[in-house]
Design an enzyme around this catalytic site. Sequence first.
Site, short mmCIF file in Angstrom:
data_model
loop_
_atom_site.label_atom_id
_atom_site.label_comp_id
_atom_site.label_asym_id
_atom_site.label_seq_id
_atom_site.Cartn_x
_atom_site.Cartn_y
_atom_site.Cartn_z
N ALA A 98 6.54 -0.37 8.35
CA ALA A 98 6.17 -1.74 7.97
C ALA A 98 5.64 -1.87 6.55
CB ALA A 98 5.17 -2.36 8.96
N ALA A 99 5.80 -0.85 5.71
CA ALA A 99 5.37 -1.00 4.31
C ALA A 99 6.20 -2.08 3.62
CB ALA A 99 5.50 0.33 3.57
N GLY A 100 7.51 -2.09 3.88
CA GLY A 100 8.38 -3.12 3.30
C GLY A 100 8.00 -4.51 3.80
N ASP A 101 7.69 -4.60 5.10
CA ASP A 101 7.28 -5.90 5.67
C ASP A 101 5.98 -6.38 5.01
OD1 ASP A 101 9.43 -5.64 7.44
OD2 ASP A 101 8.20 -4.64 8.95
#
Length: 312
Positions: free
Chosen positions: A250-253
């Site tokens: 979820a780093a991109g989210d």
Amino acid sequence: MIVVIGSINMDLVLRVPRMPGAGETLTGSAFRTIPGGKGANQAVACARLSAGSFPAVKVALVGCLGDDAFGDILRAALVAENIDVSQISTMPGVASGIASILVDADGQNSIVIAGGANDLLAPSHIDAARDLIAQARIVVLQLESPLATVEYAINVAHALGKIVVLNPAPAAHLPAALLASVDYLIPNEIEAAMLAGTALGDVVAASAALRAQACRNVLVTRGAKGVHASLADGMHSFAAHSVIAVDTTAAGDTFIGGFVAALAASESVEEGIVLGQRAAAWSVTRHGAQTSIPYRHELPDANADFSRLSTH
Ligand code: RIB
């Protein structure tokens, strides 16, 4: 208002010493169920990173859940973040989406999703959410929903004059007409190379090819290598904060949530990228998807030494 249209999953997460090979059985540890799904994660990131904005930015999520115990937990997690769930449909006789996630000792992950109710998000749900979309300044989408519905929703949002943000994940080939209706395309390096038909890692070529396909702005997220932004005024590189990563899920989210929260508060694109990067850097020092997304007040300022962030 920010309207996110997309997936809601329960993540079934297991730590492993390394990724298993074909036919291999490994012993993992620390099994947890954690609310996730790219749509839900991005909605939560928008809400947490808008917190404290004046005037307050409302966030709504459009999606589908199953009529199972995971569905109840996932809906409650969104309500707890003050996210408008009025256009989240519960689909009878269907399982909620799940993601089976392995996280290795370096914090890298491997994810397999079973879409369940997410696969039933239809143009009729977008029609039902039209009044909500009409109130939005920004509409955010990903590709864990049926492509025909994503295309339909982008056309509706674009026709209503909304800022359209598309995270083309998981990677897929997309029609040029769809890309032309997107204001900010935010792929990672793999997704950018696939969409552009360029060599993996050549973000300059990928961004140029995507802009030639009528994408107005392309932000390629590159993990520890930062963000490559191809905007109307040219290409810009933003270095990543140096961190000790325990889990990149979820780093991109989280980046997208920070970027969109800043735009919704009328901050500049550059300020949005900087906020997104601060939030994403913080998130990789924590475990899980929604469990790792920071509130804006938790973030160290942009000049802080992120490598000293403690993990828990
Ligand atoms: O981007 C991370 C997310 O991808 C996880 O939460 C998982 O549910 C998958 O959708």
